[in-house]
Motif scaffolding. Structure first.
Motif, PDB file in Angstrom:
ATOM      1  N   GLY A  21      -4.755 -22.977 -74.935  1.00  0.00           N
ATOM      2  CA  GLY A  21      -6.142 -23.017 -75.361  1.00  0.00           C
ATOM      3  C   GLY A  21      -6.580 -21.772 -76.107  1.00  0.00           C
ATOM      4  O   GLY A  21      -5.832 -20.786 -76.216  1.00  0.00           O
ATOM      5  N   PRO A  22      -7.794 -21.796 -76.644  1.00  0.00           N
ATOM      6  CA  PRO A  22      -8.295 -20.692 -77.442  1.00  0.00           C
ATOM      7  C   PRO A  22      -8.736 -19.516 -76.587  1.00  0.00           C
ATOM      8  O   PRO A  22      -8.906 -19.647 -75.367  1.00  0.00           O
ATOM      9  CB  PRO A  22      -9.510 -21.312 -78.146  1.00  0.00           C
ATOM     10  CG  PRO A  22     -10.028 -22.298 -77.137  1.00  0.00           C
ATOM     11  CD  PRO A  22      -8.790 -22.884 -76.500  1.00  0.00           C
ATOM     12  N   VAL A  72      -5.174 -21.362 -81.108  1.00  0.00           N
ATOM     13  CA  VAL A  72      -3.821 -20.992 -80.686  1.00  0.00           C
ATOM     14  C   VAL A  72      -2.963 -20.535 -81.865  1.00  0.00           C
ATOM     15  O   VAL A  72      -2.170 -19.596 -81.730  1.00  0.00           O
ATOM     16  CB  VAL A  72      -3.164 -22.184 -79.957  1.00  0.00           C
ATOM     17  CG1 VAL A  72      -1.694 -21.907 -79.684  1.00  0.00           C
ATOM     18  CG2 VAL A  72      -3.895 -22.466 -78.657  1.00  0.00           C
ATOM     19  N   ASP A  73      -3.112 -21.176 -83.022  1.00  0.00           N
ATOM     20  CA  ASP A  73      -2.297 -20.786 -84.179  1.00  0.00           C
ATOM     21  C   ASP A  73      -2.536 -19.322 -84.553  1.00  0.00           C
ATOM     22  O   ASP A  73      -1.585 -18.586 -84.852  1.00  0.00           O
ATOM     23  CB  ASP A  73      -2.614 -21.681 -85.378  1.00  0.00           C
ATOM     24  CG  ASP A  73      -2.068 -23.088 -85.203  1.00  0.00           C
ATOM     25  OD1 ASP A  73      -1.183 -23.278 -84.348  1.00  0.00           O
ATOM     26  OD2 ASP A  73      -2.541 -24.002 -85.901  1.00  0.00           O
ATOM     27  N   HIS A 164      -7.231 -25.988 -64.083  1.00  0.00           N
ATOM     28  CA  HIS A 164      -6.825 -24.574 -64.162  1.00  0.00           C
ATOM     29  C   HIS A 164      -7.202 -23.903 -65.482  1.00  0.00           C
ATOM     30  O   HIS A 164      -7.032 -22.691 -65.636  1.00  0.00           O
ATOM     31  CB  HIS A 164      -5.317 -24.431 -63.932  1.00  0.00           C
ATOM     32  CG  HIS A 164      -4.479 -25.293 -64.822  1.00  0.00           C
ATOM     33  ND1 HIS A 164      -4.410 -25.134 -66.182  1.00  0.00           N
ATOM     34  CD2 HIS A 164      -3.671 -26.347 -64.528  1.00  0.00           C
ATOM     35  CE1 HIS A 164      -3.577 -26.026 -66.694  1.00  0.00           C
ATOM     36  NE2 HIS A 164      -3.122 -26.788 -65.717  1.00  0.00           N
ATOM     37  N   LYS A 165      -7.722 -24.679 -66.447  1.00  0.00           N
ATOM     38  CA  LYS A 165      -8.209 -24.159 -67.731  1.00  0.00           C
ATOM     39  C   LYS A 165      -7.135 -23.403 -68.536  1.00  0.00           C
ATOM     40  O   LYS A 165      -7.446 -22.546 -69.352  1.00  0.00           O
ATOM     41  CB  LYS A 165      -9.420 -23.229 -67.513  1.00  0.00           C
ATOM     42  CG  LYS A 165     -10.540 -23.839 -66.651  1.00  0.00           C
ATOM     43  CD  LYS A 165     -11.063 -25.123 -67.225  1.00  0.00           C
ATOM     44  CE  LYS A 165     -12.303 -25.630 -66.486  1.00  0.00           C
ATOM     45  NZ  LYS A 165     -12.036 -26.083 -65.094  1.00  0.00           N
ATOM     46  N   GLY A 166      -5.875 -23.746 -68.289  1.00  0.00           N
ATOM     47  CA  GLY A 166      -4.788 -23.147 -69.063  1.00  0.00           C
ATOM     48  C   GLY A 166      -4.148 -21.935 -68.436  1.00  0.00           C
ATOM     49  O   GLY A 166      -3.167 -21.400 -68.982  1.00  0.00           O
ATOM     50  N   TYR A 167      -4.677 -21.452 -67.306  1.00  0.00           N
ATOM     51  CA  TYR A 167      -4.081 -20.282 -66.649  1.00  0.00           C
ATOM     52  C   TYR A 167      -2.743 -20.665 -66.000  1.00  0.00           C
ATOM     53  O   TYR A 167      -2.447 -21.845 -65.777  1.00  0.00           O
ATOM     54  CB  TYR A 167      -5.047 -19.704 -65.607  1.00  0.00           C
ATOM     55  CG  TYR A 167      -6.166 -18.916 -66.236  1.00  0.00           C
ATOM     56  CD1 TYR A 167      -6.047 -17.544 -66.469  1.00  0.00           C
ATOM     57  CD2 TYR A 167      -7.349 -19.545 -66.638  1.00  0.00           C
ATOM     58  CE1 TYR A 167      -7.067 -16.817 -67.060  1.00  0.00           C
ATOM     59  CE2 TYR A 167      -8.377 -18.832 -67.238  1.00  0.00           C
ATOM     60  CZ  TYR A 167      -8.230 -17.470 -67.445  1.00  0.00           C
ATOM     61  OH  TYR A 167      -9.241 -16.755 -68.046  1.00  0.00           O
ATOM     62  N   VAL A 183       0.595 -29.010 -78.092  1.00  0.00           N
ATOM     63  CA  VAL A 183       0.161 -28.289 -79.297  1.00  0.00           C
ATOM     64  C   VAL A 183      -0.814 -27.153 -78.995  1.00  0.00           C
ATOM     65  O   VAL A 183      -0.996 -26.266 -79.842  1.00  0.00           O
ATOM     66  CB  VAL A 183      -0.482 -29.247 -80.320  1.00  0.00           C
ATOM     67  CG1 VAL A 183       0.550 -30.219 -80.856  1.00  0.00           C
ATOM     68  CG2 VAL A 183      -1.667 -29.993 -79.698  1.00  0.00           C
ATOM     69  N   ILE A 184      -1.456 -27.155 -77.829  1.00  0.00           N
ATOM     70  CA  ILE A 184      -2.411 -26.075 -77.537  1.00  0.00           C
ATOM     71  C   ILE A 184      -1.810 -24.988 -76.652  1.00  0.00           C
ATOM     72  O   ILE A 184      -2.522 -24.096 -76.212  1.00  0.00           O
ATOM     73  CB  ILE A 184      -3.722 -26.608 -76.928  1.00  0.00           C
ATOM     74  CG1 ILE A 184      -3.484 -27.203 -75.536  1.00  0.00           C
ATOM     75  CG2 ILE A 184      -4.387 -27.601 -77.865  1.00  0.00           C
ATOM     76  CD1 ILE A 184      -4.766 -27.386 -74.746  1.00  0.00           C
TER      77      ILE A 184
END
Length: 215
Positions: A21-22, A72-73, A164-167, A183-184
């Protein structure tokens, strides 16, 4: 240093450490002549319901505010530190675009300042626990990022981003091993990079004892 007539601009981020994620950055300008918002605190010290309530009050009462998402990119291209610095600069520029720059003082959480800022700036270590404008920025950034990760969960439900919001929780790491990155995911982060690497082949032990063949 700020003086009483200055407009204080709090700047903080959310999502610097996750694997996916961003990173989201917010800037908040408080007008010292307007009533204070009660209950502000470091976003990490507040539950989700309280953050949502304060988010609505902040955007209603702030003199100006801005939220910027760095995808992310860009994180993978320039690394998370520089992506965060870029986001802080953009959020600050957006927030004070209609204000008198000479009256603005940015208080940026942490011990680094982005380059080429449009106004005076100070780095505040633990600023999200010390300064009300930084607290407000931390709340906007956290709520905005959490909402984004819940939305992304709908596209990638196997990872549990809504929880977990990406953690790098055990749940997330297990899903990453089972399904590989999506992809994220941030491919510049070691656990994601490792999940992309093919597993080493299992070789038989060439030195294992060999049984005797009956005559």
């Amino acid at each position: 240093m700020s003086v009483p007539d200055d407009w204080i601009v709090g700047v903080d981020e959310a999502g610097r450490g996750p694997l996916a994620g961003p990173v989201v950055v917010a800037a908040v300008v408080f007008d010292p002549t307007r009533p204070r918002i009660n209950g502000l605190n470091d976003s990490k010290q507040l539950n989700a319901e309280r953050r949502e309530t304060l988010y609505a009050r902040i955007v209603e009462r702030a003199l100006a505010w801005s939220i910027v998402s760095v995808d992310v990119d860009e994180i993978d291209r320039i690394n998370i530190f520089h992506a965060t610095m870029q986001g802080m600069r953009r959020a600050l520029e957006n927030a004070i675009a209609g204000l008198e720059y000479e009256r603005c003082v940015a208080r940026i959480d942490g011990n680094h300042l982005p380059k080429t800022l449009p106004c005076r700036a100070e780095a505040w270590i633990d600023g999200d626990a010390r300064d009300r404008a930084i607290m407000a920025a931390s709340i906007l950034a956290k709520v905005a990022r959490d909402r984004a990760m819940v939305a992304l969960h709908a596209d990638h439900p196997v990872y549990g981003f809504d929880r977990h919001k990406g953690y790098s929780t055990p749940e997330h790491l297990a899903a990453l091993r089972a399904h590989g990155p999506c992809v994220i995911h941030r491919r510049s982060f070691a656990p994601v990079r490792q999940a992309l690497e093919p597993a080493a082949p299992v070789c038989e032990d060439l030195f294992a004892p060999v049984g005797l063949v009956p005559a």
